[in-house]
Design a protein around this motif. Structure first.
Motif, PDB file in Angstrom:
ATOM      1  N   GLN A 373       0.768  -1.072   0.006  1.00 27.37           N
ATOM      2  CA  GLN A 373      -0.070   0.057  -0.076  1.00 27.37           C
ATOM      3  C   GLN A 373       1.037   1.234   0.116  1.00 27.37           C
ATOM      4  O   GLN A 373       0.669   2.071  -0.641  1.00 27.37           O
ATOM      5  CB  GLN A 373      -0.904   0.061   1.088  1.00 27.37           C
ATOM      6  N   ARG A 377       0.800   4.082  -2.859  1.00 28.52           N
ATOM      7  CA  ARG A 377       0.711   5.646  -2.445  1.00 28.52           C
ATOM      8  C   ARG A 377       1.657   6.527  -2.997  1.00 28.52           C
ATOM      9  O   ARG A 377       1.528   7.674  -3.351  1.00 28.52           O
ATOM     10  CB  ARG A 377       0.452   5.648  -0.920  1.00 28.52           C
ATOM     11  N   ARG A 381       1.076   9.367  -5.516  1.00 29.22           N
ATOM     12  CA  ARG A 381       1.667  10.813  -5.121  1.00 29.22           C
ATOM     13  C   ARG A 381       2.549  11.475  -6.327  1.00 29.22           C
ATOM     14  O   ARG A 381       2.388  12.651  -6.812  1.00 29.22           O
ATOM     15  CB  ARG A 381       2.638  10.773  -4.048  1.00 29.22           C
TER      16      ARG A 381
END
Length: 466
Positions: A373, A377, A381
């Protein structure tokens, strides 16, 4: 065997105390024979410790006399020079030994009064090698007060097949067989290491992360036959920071007794599993971080991470059951046995030591998912930053930048135009010169009635005007 005075590893030369019983038996037979010679019949002379002559009369260096009434243990053991037998069972513990020895080095109980005994069993790693290295360092300390009394290492396998992983050790199916084998190992180590001059026996696991340096004196001050601290463990933030670890210290409940009556005679009840709902009060769950560390709780079962017991407890026959004793084994069975024998068994709910955090299989899977995860992420980003940059650029005020660029563009265009003009003029001049060479100078045109001067511009104007 380690020599405290010389430091480092020395030859194992300590003789056993079996000579006491051998000498006693020989003396018993001699007295019986003398009685038969003088009385004409065989008469057995009662043999007791009082039958032995005073030690000063024996004159035998290898025979030692102990009055066990002097080694019963008290609340002020350090003031009475009471010896402690520090017992550590080890299995695949190489990674934990530096931490264990760091704790031992900081203990405030006089080291000279502490005898160490280690049992290395069923290990696949370099537990023995690391242990020898740590002991040599420990006993070579220039500060003699940091060196311990006698040190013994024993190596014996018990056929422990259960893995050392957290989920392996704490799996429900493994509990019964594992506890019984651990009980055998504890009893074996105790039987070969306990001496008559020991007043206390302290059991300790190697994988304790935080422990007070005064733990010996703190537990001893309660003057109980058997006493244990509370044991918790730290957790990662996503698991709640901390958690009770040792659920084997508890007080018996009616539900637990009813459950025991329904099980086979060889069954072993273990705490913390849905299969055995005992509803017992656990020492671990009664902890108050700000509570009085001296508060005591009477227990029936105890955990084995850290146990302080008077040596007299074992001399009276208590041990770690390697079988189902009242449907319990090992340390929990030991607690039950001591209570059955009328001994005091207590725990300290607010006095806490900390076990290391060992991730379970579920924890490892969750940590792997969390890592994935985090990676997703991070990618999101980066993409978002690129998107936002492009999106924002569509709304930027570029007038000033355009004016600067326009200036440069126009300037470059004017320069190019001038250059091209000069190039064209030069080419035309060169072309005219070339044609003049080929055709010669042009003939002057003469207009009849008009002279040359009349053909000049001013003259032309006058002619026209005239």
């Amino acid at each position: 065997m380690f020599d405290r005075n010389q430091g480092g590893l020395a030859p194992s030369t300590r003789k056993t105390l079996g000579l006491v019983s051998v000498f006693g038996t020989a003396l018993y037979l001699c007295l019986s024979i003398l009685s038969w010679v003088f009385s004409g019949e065989l008469a057995l002379v009662p043999f007791t410790s009082s039958s032995l002559p005073p030690m000063a009369d024996l004159g035998i260096d290898s025979v030692h006399h102990y009055d066990l009434a002097d080694y019963t243990g008290s609340a002020r053991g350090q003031d009475r020079n009471e010896r402690v037998l520090f017992l550590v069972p080890l299995r695949d513990a190489a990674a934990h030994l530096p931490m264990l020895f760091a704790h031992m080095d900081k203990m405030t109980y006089p080291h000279v009064l502490i005898d160490l005994a280690f049992l290395v069993s069923d290990s696949k790693d370099d537990t023995m090698g690391v242990l020898l290295k740590e002991l040599n360092t420990l006993q070579s300390n220039r500060d003699v007060s940091k060196r311990f009394g006698s040190i013994e290492i024993f190596e014996k396998d018990f056929g422990q097949a259960v893995g050392q992983g957290f989920s392996d050790r704490h799996g429900f199916e493994a509990q019964g067989p594992r506890r019984k084998l651990m009980a055998r190992a504890r009893n074996w180590l105790l039987s070969v290491a306990l001496r008559p001059d020991h007043s206390w026996v302290y059991w300790r696991d190697a994988d304790v992360e935080k422990v007070p340096t005064t733990i010996m004196e703190d537990l001893m001050s309660h003057d109980k036959d058997v006493i244990v601290p509370n044991v918790w463990r730290p957790l990662p933030d996503w698991l709640g920071n901390e958690q009770p670890y040792d659920l084997n210290s508890w007080k018996e409940s009616d539900a637990g007794l009813r459950l025991a009556d329904t099980l086979d005679e060889d069954a072993v009840i273990v705490e913390g599993y849905a299969e055995y709902a005992t509803w017992r009060p656990h020492l671990a769950y009664l902890r108050d971080p700000f509570g009085d560390i001296h508060v005591e709780m009477e227990l029936d079962g105890i955990g084995g991470v850290s146990i302080l017991a008077k040596a007299a407890v074992f001399r009276h026959g208590a041990h770690f059951p390697a079988f189902s004793f009242q449907k319990h084994a090992e340390t929990e069975g030991f607690g039950k046995m001591c209570k059955r024998m009328g001994m005091s068994v207590v725990g300290l709910p607010h006095y806490t030591i900390w076990h290391i955090y060992e991730p379970s299989d579920d924890d490892l899977r969750h940590m792997e998912w969390m890592a994935q995860q985090d990676e997703l992420r991070e990618k999101e980003r980066v993409l978002k930053e690129a998107h936002d940059k492009v999106w924002q650029s569509g709304f930027d005020n570029v007038k000033q930048e355009w004016e600067r660029e326009r200036e440069l563009i126009l300037k470059n265009v004017e320069l190019d135009f001038d250059v091209h003009q000069k190039v064209r003029a030069k080419k035309a001049e060169e072309q005219s010169k070339a044609e003049a060479k080929v055709h010669g100078p042009e003939e002057e045109k003469v207009v009849p009635g008009v002279g040359k001067a009349a053909l000049q511009p001013d003259a032309v104007k006058k002619v026209v005007q005239g």
